[in-house]
Scaffold this motif. Structure first.
Motif, PDB file in Angstrom:
ATOM      1  N   HIS A  48       1.114  -1.142  -0.368  1.00 61.63           N
ATOM      2  CA  HIS A  48       0.077  -0.137  -0.037  1.00 61.63           C
ATOM      3  C   HIS A  48       0.854   1.354   0.468  1.00 61.63           C
ATOM      4  O   HIS A  48       1.052   2.339   0.549  1.00 61.63           O
ATOM      5  N   HIS A  49       1.863   0.958  -0.566  1.00 56.76           N
ATOM      6  CA  HIS A  49       2.906   2.383  -0.784  1.00 56.76           C
ATOM      7  C   HIS A  49       2.536   2.650  -1.860  1.00 56.76           C
ATOM      8  O   HIS A  49       2.398   1.711  -3.276  1.00 56.76           O
ATOM      9  N   ASN A  50       3.000   4.674  -3.025  1.00 61.61           N
ATOM     10  CA  ASN A  50       2.498   4.912  -3.668  1.00 61.61           C
ATOM     11  C   ASN A  50       4.247   5.145  -4.531  1.00 61.61           C
ATOM     12  O   ASN A  50       4.552   6.340  -3.251  1.00 61.61           O
ATOM     13  N   ASN A  51       4.251   4.826  -5.035  1.00 66.22           N
ATOM     14  CA  ASN A  51       5.984   5.076  -5.955  1.00 66.22           C
ATOM     15  C   ASN A  51       4.981   5.835  -6.624  1.00 66.22           C
ATOM     16  O   ASN A  51       6.192   5.738  -8.398  1.00 66.22           O
ATOM     17  N   TRP A  52       4.404   6.901  -6.424  1.00 72.18           N
ATOM     18  CA  TRP A  52       4.094   7.780  -7.893  1.00 72.18           C
ATOM     19  C   TRP A  52       4.066   9.279  -6.909  1.00 72.18           C
ATOM     20  O   TRP A  52       3.238   9.455  -5.497  1.00 72.18           O
ATOM     21  N   THR A  53       3.681  10.336  -7.392  1.00 72.65           N
ATOM     22  CA  THR A  53       2.932  11.820  -6.802  1.00 72.65           C
ATOM     23  C   THR A  53       2.655  12.751  -7.772  1.00 72.65           C
ATOM     24  O   THR A  53       2.472  11.928  -9.028  1.00 72.65           O
ATOM     25  N   GLN A  54       1.990  13.366  -7.337  1.00 70.28           N
ATOM     26  CA  GLN A  54       1.712  14.609  -8.622  1.00 70.28           C
ATOM     27  C   GLN A  54       2.782  15.114  -9.622  1.00 70.28           C
ATOM     28  O   GLN A  54       2.152  15.593 -10.145  1.00 70.28           O
ATOM     29  N   GLU A  55       3.985  15.170  -9.119  1.00 70.37           N
ATOM     30  CA  GLU A  55       4.684  15.200 -10.337  1.00 70.37           C
ATOM     31  C   GLU A  55       4.940  14.547 -11.359  1.00 70.37           C
ATOM     32  O   GLU A  55       5.484  14.865 -12.399  1.00 70.37           O
ATOM     33  N   ASP A  56       4.942  13.283 -11.359  1.00 67.99           N
ATOM     34  CA  ASP A  56       4.503  12.215 -12.224  1.00 67.99           C
ATOM     35  C   ASP A  56       3.855  12.470 -13.854  1.00 67.99           C
ATOM     36  O   ASP A  56       2.639  13.117 -13.145  1.00 67.99           O
ATOM     37  N   ALA A  57       4.184  12.641 -15.044  1.00 68.53           N
ATOM     38  CA  ALA A  57       3.425  12.481 -15.784  1.00 68.53           C
ATOM     39  C   ALA A  57       4.424  11.846 -17.346  1.00 68.53           C
ATOM     40  O   ALA A  57       5.569  11.890 -17.367  1.00 68.53           O
ATOM     41  N   VAL A  58       3.961  10.615 -18.057  1.00 66.58           N
ATOM     42  CA  VAL A  58       4.308   9.865 -19.196  1.00 66.58           C
ATOM     43  C   VAL A  58       4.147  10.722 -20.207  1.00 66.58           C
ATOM     44  O   VAL A  58       2.800  10.751 -20.359  1.00 66.58           O
ATOM     45  N   LEU A  59       4.726  10.457 -21.360  1.00 61.77           N
ATOM     46  CA  LEU A  59       4.444  10.920 -22.734  1.00 61.77           C
ATOM     47  C   LEU A  59       5.340   9.388 -22.993  1.00 61.77           C
ATOM     48  O   LEU A  59       6.120   8.627 -23.217  1.00 61.77           O
ATOM     49  N   ILE A  60       3.709   9.345 -24.227  1.00 66.83           N
ATOM     50  CA  ILE A  60       3.607   7.839 -24.761  1.00 66.83           C
ATOM     51  C   ILE A  60       4.836   8.689 -25.939  1.00 66.83           C
ATOM     52  O   ILE A  60       4.340   9.091 -26.333  1.00 66.83           O
ATOM     53  N   ARG A  90       1.746  19.581 -11.321  1.00 62.86           N
ATOM     54  CA  ARG A  90       3.149  19.254 -10.945  1.00 62.86           C
ATOM     55  C   ARG A  90       3.964  19.870  -8.919  1.00 62.86           C
ATOM     56  O   ARG A  90       4.298  19.585  -8.062  1.00 62.86           O
ATOM     57  N   GLN A  91       2.494  21.191  -9.096  1.00 68.85           N
ATOM     58  CA  GLN A  91       3.081  21.692  -8.192  1.00 68.85           C
ATOM     59  C   GLN A  91       2.475  20.996  -6.547  1.00 68.85           C
ATOM     60  O   GLN A  91       2.354  21.445  -5.602  1.00 68.85           O
ATOM     61  N   GLN A  92       0.423  21.349  -7.136  1.00 68.72           N
ATOM     62  CA  GLN A  92      -0.256  21.151  -6.210  1.00 68.72           C
ATOM     63  C   GLN A  92      -0.127  19.551  -5.751  1.00 68.72           C
ATOM     64  O   GLN A  92      -0.720  18.522  -5.878  1.00 68.72           O
ATOM     65  N   VAL A  93       0.122  19.456  -3.656  1.00 69.30           N
ATOM     66  CA  VAL A  93      -0.460  18.660  -3.443  1.00 69.30           C
ATOM     67  C   VAL A  93      -1.936  18.099  -3.470  1.00 69.30           C
ATOM     68  O   VAL A  93      -2.120  16.340  -3.289  1.00 69.30           O
ATOM     69  N   ALA A  94      -2.686  18.726  -4.215  1.00 69.42           N
ATOM     70  CA  ALA A  94      -3.740  18.243  -3.946  1.00 69.42           C
ATOM     71  C   ALA A  94      -4.550  17.413  -5.219  1.00 69.42           C
ATOM     72  O   ALA A  94      -5.922  16.722  -5.922  1.00 69.42           O
ATOM     73  N   PHE A  95      -3.146  17.517  -6.410  1.00 71.06           N
ATOM     74  CA  PHE A  95      -3.352  16.859  -7.604  1.00 71.06           C
ATOM     75  C   PHE A  95      -2.680  15.160  -7.891  1.00 71.06           C
ATOM     76  O   PHE A  95      -1.723  14.467  -9.210  1.00 71.06           O
ATOM     77  N   HIS A  96      -2.259  14.862  -5.735  1.00 69.34           N
ATOM     78  CA  HIS A  96      -1.412  13.463  -6.196  1.00 69.34           C
ATOM     79  C   HIS A  96      -2.445  12.781  -6.735  1.00 69.34           C
ATOM     80  O   HIS A  96      -3.141  12.619  -6.306  1.00 69.34           O
ATOM     81  N   PRO A  97      -1.708  11.511  -7.171  1.00 66.14           N
ATOM     82  CA  PRO A  97      -3.214  10.536  -8.493  1.00 66.14           C
ATOM     83  C   PRO A  97      -3.850   9.624  -7.138  1.00 66.14           C
ATOM     84  O   PRO A  97      -4.874   9.573  -7.502  1.00 66.14           O
ATOM     85  N   ASN A  98      -3.108   9.594  -5.604  1.00 66.17           N
ATOM     86  CA  ASN A  98      -4.472   9.053  -4.283  1.00 66.17           C
ATOM     87  C   ASN A  98      -5.225  10.112  -4.168  1.00 66.17           C
ATOM     88  O   ASN A  98      -5.309   9.357  -2.670  1.00 66.17           O
ATOM     89  N   ALA A  99      -4.818  11.054  -3.898  1.00 62.85           N
ATOM     90  CA  ALA A  99      -6.038  12.659  -3.872  1.00 62.85           C
ATOM     91  C   ALA A  99      -7.110  12.272  -3.121  1.00 62.85           C
ATOM     92  O   ALA A  99      -7.546  11.999  -4.423  1.00 62.85           O
ATOM     93  N   THR A 100      -8.465  12.610  -2.609  1.00 63.80           N
ATOM     94  CA  THR A 100      -9.110  12.408  -2.622  1.00 63.80           C
ATOM     95  C   THR A 100      -9.989  12.893  -4.030  1.00 63.80           C
ATOM     96  O   THR A 100      -9.436  14.067  -4.370  1.00 63.80           O
TER      97      THR A 100
END
Length: 609
Positions: A77-89, A517-527
């Motif tokens: 249950h550990h998140n290896n990601w934050t709001q700073e993550d974005a992937v280019l495909i 990437r500067q907003q903690v409320a945009f963390h992938p697991n934020a409410t």
């Protein structure tokens, strides 16, 4: 032992490794036992020449684990990601320069144009292949010489978090493995699934309308090889543990070369059993659990993303109980979001979002609205009515799109996928093209970037590339319409021109990514909660895990000005609020705010002074 009891035993074993929230040191033997339990589920009704323990030892040896060595289990249950993550495909050769290896050109582009806002890159299959633009792999262990070599891959991986495909369901009929299957000897000779055309295969779910079985003359006589996708893509037989062992060795090699995100391509079809649908079988789910165990014990920050282009409910199952995929593709988002923006009605998108469960810690969603494939329609089944799907398909055809088909349950052809560049897909509505194309396109991305999950941005969306009809003509493949290859000099000219759509979109996308990437409320697991603001305003609320930041994400999804009453979103009167995109203050005492056509606001509270 029944599968349910085996699964319970696996969960109990996990609990012995983590007690009262404290991670304990695990021995090689404990990890062996855990892998054995996975194998017992997968091969429950298969007679094997080896014991589960022998196979487990081989898998652990392949991954580099040693006996009598203490092993630190991964944090559950550990998140290896934050709001700073974005992937280019991107494909390895989406951008080319004369006389330069495409992977080197790609690295230059990533460094020059993306490094400020994008920290990860998904390079689509970069291996030698025979068809399907890389997804019919000839050799999993080498880099396609036309792209570069492993050193080029490692250089990119040293600067960006690298995502790679594991094309696990099938390989090329031109591979050495399949040659050996035909000859009846050597590595791969027993790697492929065969069936009799006399067997009842009517329940098998397929994404294609080509015949399922390929008649192949071999040294042992005529064999009928299972081909889920095309006759050049021959399916593996995972009933043979040597196939599993081979893919574990492939994963180990990719880890050693810097891969940290593994995309399991078409994994839903991995296990076949005559008389069943041959999709989403329990053995397939357990194989994903096994790979997660091996990968995260070997590399705790590595993650698995399952590519399962199937109806939404089935797709969600691949998250398991935070013990299967770390992330799943949010396949329902592209058709629902495009439908919303061309109809000016967010009813279906809103209903879907309200039904989506929050991802447990240790899991998340991978959000995207465009990719190297098309806009899949199966994930919209049960979410969009048939009438809506018909309107969507017809509108996309009016904007130059192509349609790929599949066979439905009753044998009729059914639209499977819309093939179109997203920039062209959003150049108008059901009424036709209009002047709001850029705004509509950016609105789509602003919505995606605000949602729970990790965003994936296709390179041709980042660059606002239009439909490539020439590639469709030259390849005779619909998907080629959104697989343009840029010459870097031409691209740089366009990106340097303030009047080009490519310059405009790249800059606007960069601005949104910088804010995100500067907003903690945009963390992938934020409410996340869906807001009820009518059919023309699509809104949702995000709150940071520490509850200090709230963001109200409001998007006008139609071509007329819309008013939002602030009483409907309940801004806390003691907080100061600002639209993060325009930097304009928002006052809780105001009655309402106006949103221009396709405008998005990210209304956030400011830190207390």
């Amino acid at each position: 032992m029944p599968l349910s009891k085996i699964t319970t035993s696996v969960n109990n074993l996990f609990r012995t490794i983590k007690i009262n929230g404290e991670v304990m040191q695990s021995t090689y033997n404990q990890l062996t036992e855990l892998v054995e339990h996975h194998l017992a589920v997968i091969y429950n009704d298969i007679e094997l020449a080896q014991s589960y323990q022998e196979i487990a030892h081989q898998l652990l040896d392949t991954m580099g684990f040693k006996e009598n060595v203490q092993i630190t289990p991964p944090l559950r249950h550990h998140n290896n990601w934050t709001q700073e993550d974005a992937v280019l495909i991107t494909y390895g050769d989406s951008i080319e320069s004369p006389g330069e290896k495409p992977l080197s050109t790609l690295h230059t582009f990533l460094t020059d144009c993306c490094a400020k806002n994008i920290n990860s890159v998904h390079i689509l299959p970069f291996f030698p292949y025979s068809s399907d633009d890389g997804f019919s792999v000839i050799d999993y262990s080498s880099v396609n010489e036309s792209l570069g070599d492993w050193d080029d891959i490692k250089r990119i991986a040293s600067d960006f978090r690298l995502m790679s495909d594991v094309v696990i369901n099938h390989c090329s009929s031109r591979s050495a493995w399949f040659d050996n299957f035909v000859k009846g000897e050597g590595p791969g000779s027993d790697f492929f699934f065969t069936a009799s055309p006399d067997e009842d295969l009517s329940n098998v779910v397929r994404p294609r309308i080509s015949p399922l079985l390929r008649e192949t003359e071999t040294a042992k006589g005529i064999e009928h090889v299972w081909c889920t996708f095309s006759h050049d893509q021959v399916d593996f037989d995972f009933r043979n543990p040597k196939v599993l062992q081979t893919f574990v060795s492939i994963i180990r090699q990719y880890l050693d070369n810097g891969v940290r995100i593994f995309r399991l391509d078409a994994v839903a079809f991995l296990w076949k059993k005559i008389g069943t649908s041959c999709i989403n079988l329990e053995q397939t789910h357990e194989a994903v659990r096994l790979l997660r165990t091996l990968i995260e014990y070997a590399q705790p920050d590595a993650i698995i993303i399952t590519e399962t282009n199937i109806p939404n409910r089935e797709n969600l199952a691949y998250l398991g109980n935070a013990n299967e995929a770390h992330a799943i593709y949010n396949f329902s988002l592209p058709p629902l979001l495009v439908n919303t923006l061309i109809t000016g009605d967010c009813h279906y998108l809103k209903s879907w979002l309200m039904s989506m469960p929050p991802a447990q810690n240790g899991t998340t969603y991978f959000n995207f609205i465009a990719s190297h494939d098309g806009i899949g329609l199966r994930p919209a089944e049960g979410l969009l009515e048939d009438e809506e799907l018909t309107v969507l398909v017809n509108t996309m055809q009016n904007f130059g799109g192509r349609i790929s088909w599949r066979a439905s349950e009753n044998g009729q052809q059914k639209a499977y996928e819309i093939n179109i560049a997203l920039y062209d897909a959003l150049q108008g509505t059901t009424k036709g093209t209009d002047k709001w194309g850029f705004q509509r396109f950016m609105c789509a991305h602003a919505i995606m970037l605000g949602l729970e999950g990790i965003p994936g941005i296709y390179i041709h969306s980042l660059l606002a590339t239009s439909n490539d009809y020439e590639r469709v003509k030259n390849t005779s493949h619909n998907r080629a319409i959104n697989r343009h290859k840029w010459q870097y000099d031409t691209l740089k000219e366009q990106l340097d021109s303030p009047y080009s759509q490519h310059h405009r979109v790249l800059n606007a996308m960069g601005d949104l990514l910088t804010i995100r990437r500067q907003q903690v409320a945009f963390h992938p697991n934020a409410t996340q909660f869906t807001l009820q603001l009518g059919s023309k305003i699509f809104g949702f609320w995000r709150q940071s895990i520490d509850r200090r930041q709230s963001i109200f994400c409001l998007s006008n999804i139609c071509d007329e000005i819309q008013e939002v009453h602030l009483s409907d979103i309940n801004l806390v009167g003691t907080d100061e609020w600002i639209d993060l995109i325009t930097k304009q203050p928002i006052y809780a005492t105001d009655c309402s705010i106006e949103l221009a056509p396709y405008q998005t606001m990210w209304i956030s509270n400011l830190p207390k002074r």
